[in-house]
Design an enzyme around this catalytic site. Sequence first.
Site, PDB file in Angstrom:
ATOM      1  N   ARG A  44      46.698  46.629  38.268  1.00 41.14           N
ATOM      2  CA  ARG A  44      46.739  45.212  38.623  1.00 41.14           C
ATOM      3  C   ARG A  44      45.326  44.805  39.009  1.00 41.14           C
ATOM      4  NH1 ARG A  44      44.402  46.213  42.698  1.00 41.14           N
ATOM      5  NH2 ARG A  44      44.734  44.075  43.302  1.00 41.14           N
ATOM      6  N   GLY A  45      45.151  43.487  39.276  1.00 38.42           N
ATOM      7  CA  GLY A  45      43.810  42.982  39.511  1.00 38.42           C
ATOM      8  C   GLY A  45      43.267  42.449  38.190  1.00 38.42           C
ATOM      9  N   ALA A  46      42.734  41.215  38.227  1.00 40.08           N
ATOM     10  CA  ALA A  46      42.439  40.508  36.976  1.00 40.08           C
ATOM     11  C   ALA A  46      41.539  41.282  35.995  1.00 40.08           C
ATOM     12  CB  ALA A  46      41.850  39.132  37.309  1.00 40.08           C
ATOM     13  N   ARG A  87      51.844  39.420  32.144  1.00 43.42           N
ATOM     14  CA  ARG A  87      51.692  38.679  33.407  1.00 43.42           C
ATOM     15  C   ARG A  87      50.981  37.354  33.090  1.00 43.42           C
ATOM     16  NH1 ARG A  87      49.493  41.763  38.545  1.00 43.42           N
ATOM     17  NH2 ARG A  87      50.601  40.089  39.599  1.00 43.42           N
ATOM     18  N   ASP A 235      41.941  35.299  40.281  1.00 39.64           N
ATOM     19  CA  ASP A 235      42.698  35.587  39.061  1.00 39.64           C
ATOM     20  C   ASP A 235      42.431  34.577  37.959  1.00 39.64           C
ATOM     21  OD1 ASP A 235      44.330  36.966  41.332  1.00 39.64           O
ATOM     22  OD2 ASP A 235      44.828  37.935  39.432  1.00 39.64           O
ATOM     23  N   ASN A 245      44.212  32.847  43.431  1.00 44.78           N
ATOM     24  CA  ASN A 245      44.098  34.251  43.853  1.00 44.78           C
ATOM     25  C   ASN A 245      45.406  34.611  44.553  1.00 44.78           C
ATOM     26  OD1 ASN A 245      42.539  36.712  44.076  1.00 44.78           O
ATOM     27  ND2 ASN A 245      42.402  36.307  46.257  1.00 44.78           N
TER      28      ASN A 245
HETATM   29  O1  MRU Z   1      49.027  40.774  41.818  1.00 42.75           O
HETATM   30  P1  MRU Z   1      47.690  41.449  41.729  1.00 42.75           P
HETATM   31  O2  MRU Z   1      47.587  42.661  42.591  1.00 42.75           O
HETATM   32  O3  MRU Z   1      47.285  41.697  40.300  1.00 42.75           O
HETATM   33  O4  MRU Z   1      46.678  40.380  42.323  1.00 42.75           O
HETATM   34  C1  MRU Z   1      45.321  40.712  42.391  1.00 42.75           C
HETATM   35  C2  MRU Z   1      44.483  39.664  43.033  1.00 42.75           C
HETATM   36  O5  MRU Z   1      44.946  38.626  43.412  1.00 42.75           O
HETATM   37  C3  MRU Z   1      43.014  39.938  43.082  1.00 42.75           C
HETATM   38  O6  MRU Z   1      42.446  39.339  44.203  1.00 42.75           O
HETATM   39  C4  MRU Z   1      42.333  39.363  41.833  1.00 42.75           C
HETATM   40  O7  MRU Z   1      42.991  39.789  40.674  1.00 42.75           O
HETATM   41  C5  MRU Z   1      40.915  39.716  41.747  1.00 42.75           C
HETATM   42  S1  MRU Z   1      40.667  41.396  41.316  1.00 42.75           S
HETATM   43  C6  MRU Z   1      39.011  41.700  41.207  1.00 42.75           C
END
Ligand code: MRU
Length: 344
Positions: A44-46, A87, A235, A245
């Site tokens: 996870r994480g963009a 997603r 995100d 985010n």
């Molecule tokens: O639901 P997630 O864990 O994918 O959400 C992640 C976030 O909101 C992060 O802050 C965002 O993706 C930035 S990652 C460098």
Amino acid sequence: METLRWRTGRLELIDQRRLPLEFEYVACTDALQTAAAIRDMVVRGAPAIGCTAAYGVALEAQRHAGAARAQFDTALQAAFRVLAASRPTAVNLFWAIERMRQCQVQTRSGSTRAAADAMLELAHAMRSDDIEICRAIGRNGAPLIAQGARVMTHCNAGALATAGHGTALGVIRSARDAGKRISVIANETRPYLQGARLTAWEMVQENIPVTLVTDNMAGHLMQLGRVDVVVVGADRIAVNGDTANKIGTYTVAVLAERHRIPFYVAAPLSTIDIAIAEGSAIPIEERDPAEVTGFRGLHWAPEGVEVANPAFDVTPAALITGIITERGVIMQPDAKQIRALFEN
Ligand code: MRU
């Protein structure tokens, strides 16, 4: 630590669902498995989602290398579709798929074997570029962090959320590497606990002083003067600077403004969606109610209760002190400055 890696023809991902209790990799061998890994939060994480999706396409291309062109193209179409449906909010996913699609078009005149190899090379390049980009974000953001600063962050925008180094945590790492004695306040990040499970873990691994707090403690700490700066990831950023985010980021931004604490967003250009004029147009993922009513088999809410579980919120640009990118920092972000980032 490699969030994602290519080993013996397979994509391996740290299983982030199991951290911090267990550290193990899971393997993906096709686009379907890769999409499931994104959907189920293995990764996870963009930026990490974007790199993973690129490998998902590359895996599918490798599986059909040598096939007739029509069959190869059909398989890739299916891969694009299944990955794009994994997603909805992080735009890096769609950015990465689009780059792979362009590669497919550019390699059309050669063999499907050559096309598949070019696609795998591109996925490798996107992964290594992401690490370099995060290091540049870190370098650009580090001067904004004062000696001794207590830095609040929300969710996990660290090495685990990227191919390495991180965006918000990249700024923190780079500031530490520049000799600043800083400390981190990690918001727990209900309901999925990315702050408690992942950010706290990353900081403990690296001996960066970290204090874990529940989300509802943020305002109190700010009121007591115990937070000097906030740095979060993103995100999807609209052209006017509005930023989606992790859910709860908006609350932190409102509190930061109230207490005159600088609030920074750290993100690569691949997180900026120039097709979206403002934040209200950003699709917000709604996740399983079970994440709110319990965790790992434990239930604390009454059976059948109505639940809302939006996974992201939008912080208006007016609450953002600056956006830290690989091409520099823009203060008081607006459409003019954001468009200019793409011009050189
Ligand atoms: O639901 P997630 O864990 O994918 O959400 C992640 C976030 O909101 C992060 O802050 C965002 O993706 C930035 S990652 C460098």
